[in-house]
Write an enzyme that holds these catalytic residues in place. Structure first.
Site, PDB file in Angstrom:
ATOM      1  N   ASP A  59       0.827  -1.203   0.000  1.00  0.00           N
ATOM      2  CA  ASP A  59       0.000   0.000   0.000  1.00  0.00           C
ATOM      3  C   ASP A  59       0.867   1.261   0.000  1.00  0.00           C
ATOM      4  O   ASP A  59       0.536   2.253  -0.654  1.00  0.00           O
ATOM      5  CB  ASP A  59      -0.920   0.012   1.224  1.00  0.00           C
ATOM      6  CG  ASP A  59      -2.069  -0.968   1.091  1.00  0.00           C
ATOM      7  OD1 ASP A  59      -2.544  -1.181  -0.045  1.00  0.00           O
ATOM      8  OD2 ASP A  59      -2.496  -1.529   2.119  1.00  0.00           O
ATOM      9  N   GLU A 131      -4.018  10.368   4.011  1.00  0.00           N
ATOM     10  CA  GLU A 131      -4.276  11.430   4.971  1.00  0.00           C
ATOM     11  C   GLU A 131      -3.255  12.556   4.903  1.00  0.00           C
ATOM     12  O   GLU A 131      -2.144  12.390   4.391  1.00  0.00           O
ATOM     13  CB  GLU A 131      -4.281  10.886   6.415  1.00  0.00           C
ATOM     14  CG  GLU A 131      -2.937  10.560   7.030  1.00  0.00           C
ATOM     15  CD  GLU A 131      -2.336   9.254   6.568  1.00  0.00           C
ATOM     16  OE1 GLU A 131      -1.303   9.314   5.866  1.00  0.00           O
ATOM     17  OE2 GLU A 131      -2.864   8.189   6.868  1.00  0.00           O
ATOM     18  N   THR A 170      -8.500   3.337   7.408  1.00  0.00           N
ATOM     19  CA  THR A 170      -8.028   2.079   8.005  1.00  0.00           C
ATOM     20  C   THR A 170      -6.542   2.132   8.351  1.00  0.00           C
ATOM     21  O   THR A 170      -5.987   1.143   8.805  1.00  0.00           O
ATOM     22  CB  THR A 170      -8.259   0.910   7.023  1.00  0.00           C
ATOM     23  OG1 THR A 170      -7.726   1.282   5.746  1.00  0.00           O
ATOM     24  CG2 THR A 170      -9.732   0.595   6.879  1.00  0.00           C
TER      25      THR A 170
END
Ligand code: NAP
Ligand code: MN
Length: 273
Positions: A59, A131, A170
């Protein structure tokens, strides 16, 4: 996650590969290139010429692929992980059949992931997929005046604050007891990193979910500790002197392949339950 359709998949055959070459991964990438060639895909040298951008890695690597290629809203991003599946990586180098099936599909359905648009001191603008994080770069706390649509909401003092996207919910957000958010919601979530709460300083203390269309302003109180680290996903902007950070849900999401087995809640379950 809204559904959409790329009806002209035949025009979408230019692929850019984003990965850190190492011998072992290179072999696997070659296998996948072979499958791609068989189905009429070709590689391009520069990401701007691509309509499909494939990241090889976890990721974190996917976040870098999206950032380094400029958050293209007219390309499809695809994450291929090595040995396990992640939140952005729906394919695995060990499951070539699944990759081939996706390449054969004529009408590819796409998922849209909301991103954040951030502006620092009216100058530097950038996007975030997970974020925005703002945190003290020294052991002392620092203060942030939080405004929602120009309304002064609270003054925070502590280690920092995080504004996350639904897909970023998450990650860092979850460590801060933020809620997991369905990416069908075009929203952003504000969470606190270790706020001081006493008779002098008071903050909400719980995560705050804001709809798209809202503007969140974080004003760094200029009291000596006003050089926080500002980071977009996994990249810090460097230690900088800043006054005002504006955040909103970006107009344009990024797009990724919609596969049967990449329901957001399937990923949440396989990772956490
Ligand atoms: P990292 O520190 O090496 O890894 C953070 C972990 O979070 C990795 O296992 C990463 O997966 C995973 N991850 C990344 N995005 C995710 C998502 N949307 N949902 C669930 N898990 C996710 O850094 P990185 O790999 O470059 O990832 C950057 C992210 O780390 C930041 O955007 C931030 O969200 C997160 N982070 C978390 C904390 C914390 O929880 N205390 C602190 C700082 C940063 P892979 O192993 O597949 O890369
Ligand atoms: Mn100043």
């Amino acid at each position: 996650m809204q559904k959409g359709r790329f009806t002209v998949m035949n025009n979408r055959k230019n692929v850019y590969l984003f990965y850190k070459p190492d011998d072992e991964l290179e072999k696997k990438v070659q296998e996948i290139r072979k499958i791609g060639r068989k189905h009429g895909y070709s590689l391009v040298e520069e990401s701007k010429d691509a309509d499909i951008i494939v990241s090889f890695g976890g990721d974190g690597q996917f976040l870098q692929a999206v950032r380094k290629t400029g958050f293209r809203d007219d390309a499809l991003y695809v994450g291929v992980n090595d040995g396990r599946l992640g939140f952005y990586t729906d394919f695995d180098t060990t499951d070539l059949d699944k990759i081939e099936n996706a390449l054969k599909t004529e009408n590819i359905e796409v998922l849209k992931y909301p991103t954040l648009e951030v502006e620092v001191d009216h100058l530097q603008a950038f996007k975030c997929l997970n974020e925005l994080s703002v945190r003290s770069n020294i052991i002392k706390t620092f203060a942030i005046d939080v405004y929602i649509d120009d309304f002064h909401f609270e003054t925070f003092r502590g280690d920092g604050m995080v504004v996350s996207t639904p897909t970023g919910s998450t990650s860092y957000n979850k460590s801060l007891n933020g809620a997991v958010v369905d990416p069908k919601l075009q929203a952003m979530q504000l969470t606190e990193i270790a706020s001081l709460n006493n008779n002098q300083y008071r903050t909400l203390g719980s995560p705050l979910l804001l709809n798209h269309g809202r503007e969140l302003t974080l004003k760094i109180v200029q009291d000596g500790n006003d050089h926080p680290i500002i980071a977009a996903d996994n990249e810090a902007l460097g230690i900088r002197h800043s006054h005002e950070i504006k955040v909103r849900v970006a107009e344009k999401p990024i797009k990724t392949l919609r596969m049967k087995d990449n329901l957001f809640f399937q990923k949440v379950k396989r990772s956490f339950l």
